[in-house]
Scaffold this motif. Sequence first.
Motif, PDB file in Angstrom:
ATOM      1  N   TYR A 187       0.835  -1.209   0.000  1.00 21.95           N
ATOM      2  CA  TYR A 187       0.000   0.000   0.000  1.00 21.95           C
ATOM      3  C   TYR A 187       0.869   1.258   0.000  1.00 21.95           C
ATOM      4  O   TYR A 187       0.566   2.233  -0.688  1.00 21.95           O
ATOM      5  CB  TYR A 187      -0.917   0.006   1.223  1.00 21.95           C
ATOM      6  N   GLN A 192      -0.908   4.761  -0.874  1.00 22.07           N
ATOM      7  CA  GLN A 192      -2.128   4.702  -0.066  1.00 22.07           C
ATOM      8  C   GLN A 192      -1.724   4.570   1.407  1.00 22.07           C
ATOM      9  O   GLN A 192      -1.719   3.486   1.979  1.00 22.07           O
ATOM     10  CB  GLN A 192      -3.008   3.553  -0.538  1.00 22.07           C
ATOM     11  N   ARG A 194      -2.983   5.625   4.303  1.00 17.07           N
ATOM     12  CA  ARG A 194      -3.927   5.239   5.367  1.00 17.07           C
ATOM     13  C   ARG A 194      -4.043   3.721   5.461  1.00 17.07           C
ATOM     14  O   ARG A 194      -4.086   3.154   6.554  1.00 17.07           O
ATOM     15  CB  ARG A 194      -5.296   5.883   5.108  1.00 17.07           C
ATOM     16  N   ASP A 195      -4.108   3.077   4.304  1.00 13.73           N
ATOM     17  CA  ASP A 195      -4.178   1.618   4.303  1.00 13.73           C
ATOM     18  C   ASP A 195      -2.862   1.012   4.786  1.00 13.73           C
ATOM     19  O   ASP A 195      -2.859   0.016   5.513  1.00 13.73           O
ATOM     20  CB  ASP A 195      -4.505   1.115   2.891  1.00 13.73           C
ATOM     21  N   ARG A 259      -7.344   5.730  -6.682  1.00 11.03           N
ATOM     22  CA  ARG A 259      -6.434   4.821  -6.009  1.00 11.03           C
ATOM     23  C   ARG A 259      -6.066   3.663  -6.920  1.00 11.03           C
ATOM     24  O   ARG A 259      -6.888   3.148  -7.662  1.00 11.03           O
ATOM     25  CB  ARG A 259      -7.098   4.270  -4.754  1.00 11.03           C
ATOM     26  N   CYS A 262      -7.753  -1.071  -4.234  1.00  8.58           N
ATOM     27  CA  CYS A 262      -8.901  -0.820  -3.367  1.00  8.58           C
ATOM     28  C   CYS A 262      -8.419  -0.803  -1.913  1.00  8.58           C
ATOM     29  O   CYS A 262      -7.366  -1.349  -1.577  1.00  8.58           O
ATOM     30  CB  CYS A 262      -9.979  -1.878  -3.572  1.00  8.58           C
ATOM     31  N   SER A 263      -9.182  -0.153  -1.062  1.00 11.21           N
ATOM     32  CA  SER A 263      -8.779  -0.006   0.329  1.00 11.21           C
ATOM     33  C   SER A 263      -8.756  -1.361   1.030  1.00 11.21           C
ATOM     34  O   SER A 263      -9.295  -2.348   0.531  1.00 11.21           O
ATOM     35  CB  SER A 263      -9.744   0.933   1.061  1.00 11.21           C
ATOM     36  N   ILE A 264      -8.155  -1.383   2.210  1.00 10.86           N
ATOM     37  CA  ILE A 264      -8.064  -2.637   2.953  1.00 10.86           C
ATOM     38  C   ILE A 264      -9.451  -3.164   3.310  1.00 10.86           C
ATOM     39  O   ILE A 264      -9.698  -4.372   3.266  1.00 10.86           O
ATOM     40  CB  ILE A 264      -7.178  -2.458   4.221  1.00 10.86           C
ATOM     41  N   GLU A 265     -10.383  -2.245   3.623  1.00 10.45           N
ATOM     42  CA  GLU A 265     -11.756  -2.675   3.947  1.00 10.45           C
ATOM     43  C   GLU A 265     -12.426  -3.291   2.726  1.00 10.45           C
ATOM     44  O   GLU A 265     -13.079  -4.346   2.814  1.00 10.45           O
ATOM     45  CB  GLU A 265     -12.592  -1.497   4.462  1.00 10.45           C
ATOM     46  N   GLU A 266     -12.261  -2.632   1.568  1.00 12.39           N
ATOM     47  CA  GLU A 266     -12.864  -3.166   0.344  1.00 12.39           C
ATOM     48  C   GLU A 266     -12.234  -4.499  -0.037  1.00 12.39           C
ATOM     49  O   GLU A 266     -12.935  -5.443  -0.419  1.00 12.39           O
ATOM     50  CB  GLU A 266     -12.696  -2.159  -0.792  1.00 12.39           C
TER      51      GLU A 266
END
Length: 1012
Positions: A187, A192, A194-195, A259, A262-266
């Motif tokens: 990341y 990225q 935050r991730d 991005r 995809c974000s860690i949550e996604e």
Amino acid sequence: MLKANGEFRTALKHLQLALIDTSPSTFTDLQVKFQIAHLYEVQNKHKAAKESYEFILNNKNVSLDLKADIYRQLGWMYHCVECLGEKKERESNALLFLQKSIEADPKCGQSLYLLGRCYAGVNKVHDAFLAYRNSVEKSEGNADTWCSIGVLYQQQNQPTDALQAYICAVQLDKEHRSAWTNLGILYESCGQLRDAYACYSNAIKRISNKKIGNGQEGNKAVFSKSSTNGLTKGLAQRVKFLESQLSQAPLPSITSKRRQLCSIEEAWNLPISLEINSRQQQQSVQMQQRQFGKNPSVQGPPPPYPHSHGSQSNPLPAKRSKDDGEYSVKNRTDHTTQNLSQQQMNTLQFLQQNQKNLNEQQDKLLHQLSAQNRQALKNSSSPGPTSSTSTSETISDRTNFGSEIISSDNIKEDTDANDLARIVSTVTDQKLKIRCQNISTKLSEDQGLNNYDGTNVSIKYESLTNCNDDTQNNFKDQKPKVEYDNDQESLPTFNIQMDSKQLLSAVKLLPVDEPPINFTITAKNAPPPAPPDCPPQRLTREQLLPPTPSVHLENKKNAFSPQLQEFCLKHPIAVVRGLAGALKLDLGLFSTKTLVEANPDHSVEVRTQVNQSPDENWDVSQAKRVWACISHRSHTTIAKYAQYQASSFQDSLKDEGDKGSAGSQVMSDSDSKDSVSNSNINLKRKRQKNGSKMLRFGTNVDLSDERKWKPQLSELQKLPAFARVISAANMLSHVGHVILGMNTVQLYMKVPGSRTPGHQENNNFCSININIGPGDCEWFAVPDAYWGGIHNLCEKNSISYLHGSWWPVLEDLYKENIPVYRFIQKPGDLVWVNAGCVHWVQSVGWCNNIAWNVGPLTARQYSLAIERYEWNKLQSFKSIVPMIHLSWNLARNIKVSDVKLFELIKMCLLQSLKNVFHLQEYVKSKGVEVRFNGRGKNEASHYCGQCEVEVFNVLFIREQEKRHVVHCLPCALKLSPSLQGIVCLEEYRLSELQQVYDSFTLYRTQGLGQAH
């Protein structure tokens, strides 16, 4: 238990007592001896362990299971432990013993996993991938395997696949700190933060909660407390650093760059990657061809883009920053490379800031200091965790050697006196940005983790702040001066660091006695575009017929995943199966029946063609195969063509299965084989009909009018953004006016045998094609790297590549070492044609197709479009995409954070603005007044009425046959050398262009660095 708790002497005493104990036991003597050997191993007494293992193997009564365990332990020891011999010999023994372990126990997933680790260590990526794959099949729940698959993908510059592999690892084992750490590095390398912060935080928690697990049969790998202390400290420093940056970073906005991942949550909620589940042999072969810049034995499909475009060179071979052996018991404590002094750090930072303006000596110093700094960072990192070998149970219990941390140097920087926090605290905010660049540089250079953009791989370094003022200062602070080239009569030189005032001042120094007619929008010293030579690598028969990249969509979530766009962008051509079903597209809106009901009198262009087999093209006399494609043009209406389409189908029913059987036998899912059988069927039909029958192909049906085709155009809004006709991320949506068939939808109405001859899309833009059905279409495609070879074959066959109509003879392509993708497009399938891909299409059944072009905002797409724009001028071929006009609109409408894309667009702005300045100076010297005319809303771009080149801003108008015709300067001078009788008009005021030019600056995202 004693061994697990580190009480080795007591453990050895009890195991030796067990050997002399004659009472019944669940362990055999050989198993106890194995435990003793393993006890030596975890105490780092590797030679004693090796001798003990070999002693057990010499016993004839050893069981297959125990033999498999011993071979596995020996194999991994040879891989890790340096004292067992020279590296090359050790690696050879490691592979041998692990293969013997697999022979003894073919169902053991852990041996396969370790074999993959060894293959990866010697850069045999193809074999490593296969071993990991087999390991997953044997033991799906092994998080270590998925972590290592992620490492392999990340080293091969496939960030999305790496992300999904790491997610599989942490979902299987939430305590897997190696996967969490690698995920954070991934990341962070993609900007990225935050991730990355979330992943590093998880890794720290997992290390804190780490407990020594109990393996079956008492097998255990033990680590000293210090083995993770340094890593924890390095991660903690990284987390602290990211916290400080995130607290200062602005909130994301819609203007931020999309991005890359995809974000860690996604990612946590996404299903396992379609590619990870389905790629299998095709992917592994492609990975083998890409492995570490080598040329392996030729097999499988050719690489999609065998050579790079633009000025970028091929990426450096990916490499491991640490050998797996460095996770062994030897802690390396004596470092000869010294950390840089503060003065050296300041010098390094200054040189990096002014990298583009360095002389040869300064550039050499920059490389020297950078190398020294990287080595100092590497040496100052704390020792890696002490590894020990174990049996399969130990590996599945998440022992440290059973998983990989890539680029661990990067997360353990300066953990002693020179830790990261101390270095950061001694520099200013500006130096902090440079420091971040160093980290990204180290990440990329030490580990080769450059992320993939569809084609060319490079690293882009960006600051952590998101401020246009800083961006402008990066260029303006360099204070570019007008330079002079002594070899060219002291003419000024130009560069993209110049602002508009400096540019204008430099132009005024140019002579005006000669007209500025040799105008290009590429860099001054760039060679004129020409068809490239084909890649020199000789391809096997299998590689000349590569399998077509395809993906099947099961639901809407799959269709809108970022992985789908990435998949399309990294292949020359791709088939997206099941798109209509996944998105619930109403294809009936584009059926012939609906079209007739909606607008029966709408115009249709008709091409009359000879009905032939897809892989054949005969001359008029049917005597020999040729490239020239016979096609006569006429026009009709939708209603009349619908009648022809229907009557053609009715005639086929009477033809005793001739054409009808051919249409019914192609209902298979294979991309690479069906078309061969289809051609055999059609070949029989052709011989029976003797090639005499003609057909009519309804093409270029314009669906741009929203008043006529509102339901149809509204339905296409269901598509994902990257495939839509209109999208902010589509360059062609920024043209500002209609280009029929490119930024509007066109329809094609077909009967069997209808042909779209070979071509590249206009200005090499990508294209989207959806088959409405009910019949199929057969596609042929060649990667863009080989278009020069096809161009040469056209010339050999006396056909113009750009102006002519041609249908390649496949055997001619194979003889010239040109690979051809061949596949069937079924109803509801979307075909993505990537930038520059050469393709030709023939319908197998009765069907309609819809198509349009898209322009992804990537450096590769823009570079190929500009290259073709310039080549078209040399070939007297009209570029229907006005690249200068488009570039100025892009500068007005979007913010670019991709360094390469920014530089390409800025160069186009520079060259066109320079030309505008120079034109006006020349015109004024001729005594001709330049009048301001302005532009109307949605007014089309202008082209020269004589040579059809784009004319930007300065228009030369002359009345011809009661019409006012636009000319370029060279054509205007041919009409009137003194420009008398020519009206000179200006579309934009110079102040407006100067404002746009100066405002177009590199947009800084909040990432450390981003690939492009």
